[in-house]
Design an enzyme around this catalytic site. Structure first.
Site, PDB file in Angstrom:
ATOM      1  CB  CYS A  82     -53.062   6.576 -12.604  1.00  0.00           C
ATOM      2  SG  CYS A  82     -54.714   6.036 -12.068  1.00  0.00           S
ATOM      3  CG  HIS A 175     -50.569   5.670  -8.802  1.00  0.00           C
ATOM      4  ND1 HIS A 175     -50.675   7.017  -9.020  1.00  0.00           N
ATOM      5  CD2 HIS A 175     -51.805   5.153  -8.985  1.00  0.00           C
ATOM      6  CE1 HIS A 175     -51.929   7.315  -9.313  1.00  0.00           C
ATOM      7  NE2 HIS A 175     -52.637   6.193  -9.298  1.00  0.00           N
ATOM      8  CD  GLU A 177     -47.086   8.005  -8.880  1.00  0.00           C
ATOM      9  OE1 GLU A 177     -48.285   8.328  -8.785  1.00  0.00           O
ATOM     10  OE2 GLU A 177     -46.676   7.212  -9.760  1.00  0.00           O
TER      11      GLU A 177
END
Length: 194
Positions: A82, A175, A177
């Protein structure tokens, strides 16, 4: 058992802890990077999601921007998610006045391309090299508007590239994560190890 690669996580702002957890789950040793000396001996570096204009200002305040550029030019593997994708881009559209990138990735990225915070969304993406879709979280995400011939598009959303690779640089507009699926981080750990 051999030790995993040493991967730094840029720790000036953003999803730092989430990236550290994902990288360690993939066998990497991690180091938080806030000062130029912390770039020494890294095999790779993650530039996390966050707020790209704030990250740009903090990189300059901590005298990290130029050392990061030098490290990437010297071949350091890097993954940007991002805001990290924005930082890795050579060219930026819709940035704020004076906003700078680190560069290295031959792409033009449009900041907040999918819209405002209320336009954030999730969806499943096919990623080149993975055998099943990745659940992707897009939060005020960028997309790649244009890319050079050396850039490989790994995933698309809304007809735009949202994950790309060029040499030892990897970037996604989403994202990984945040979802507990470590396959994107595993791709990067393998890239850092190579």
């Amino acid at each position: 058992m051999t030790a995993g690669p040493l991967v730094g996580v840029l720790a000036v702002q953003g999803d730092v802890r989430e990236h550290v957890r994902a990288l360690e789950a993939c066998g990497a040793t991690t180091r938080l990077v806030r000062r130029p000396a912390e770039l020494d001996d890294l095999d790779g570096l993650v530039l996390p999601g966050g707020e790209s204009t704030t990250m740009d200002r903090l990189l300059r305040a901590f005298d990290l921007r130029d050392p990061l550029r030098e490290a990437l030019a010297g071949g350091l593997a890097a993954y940007g998610s991002c805001a990290g994708m924005i930082l890795l881009a050579d060219r930026l559209l819709d940035g704020v006045v004076g906003q700078q990138t680190i560069g290295g990735l031959d792409v033009t990225v449009r900041r907040n391309a999918f819209g405002r915070q209320v336009d954030s969304f999730e969806g499943d993406l096919d990623v080149v090299g993975l055998d099943s879709p990745v659940h992707a979280v897009f939060i005020r995400a960028p997309w790649v508007e244009q890319h050079g011939p050396a850039v490989e598009v790994l995933a698309r959303a809304h007809d735009h590239p949202v994950m790309v690779r060029q040499g030892r640089l990897l970037a996604s507009a989403f994202h990984p994560e945040l979802v507990g699926d470590h396959r994107i981080h595993r791709l990067f750990v393998d890239l850092a190890r190579s």
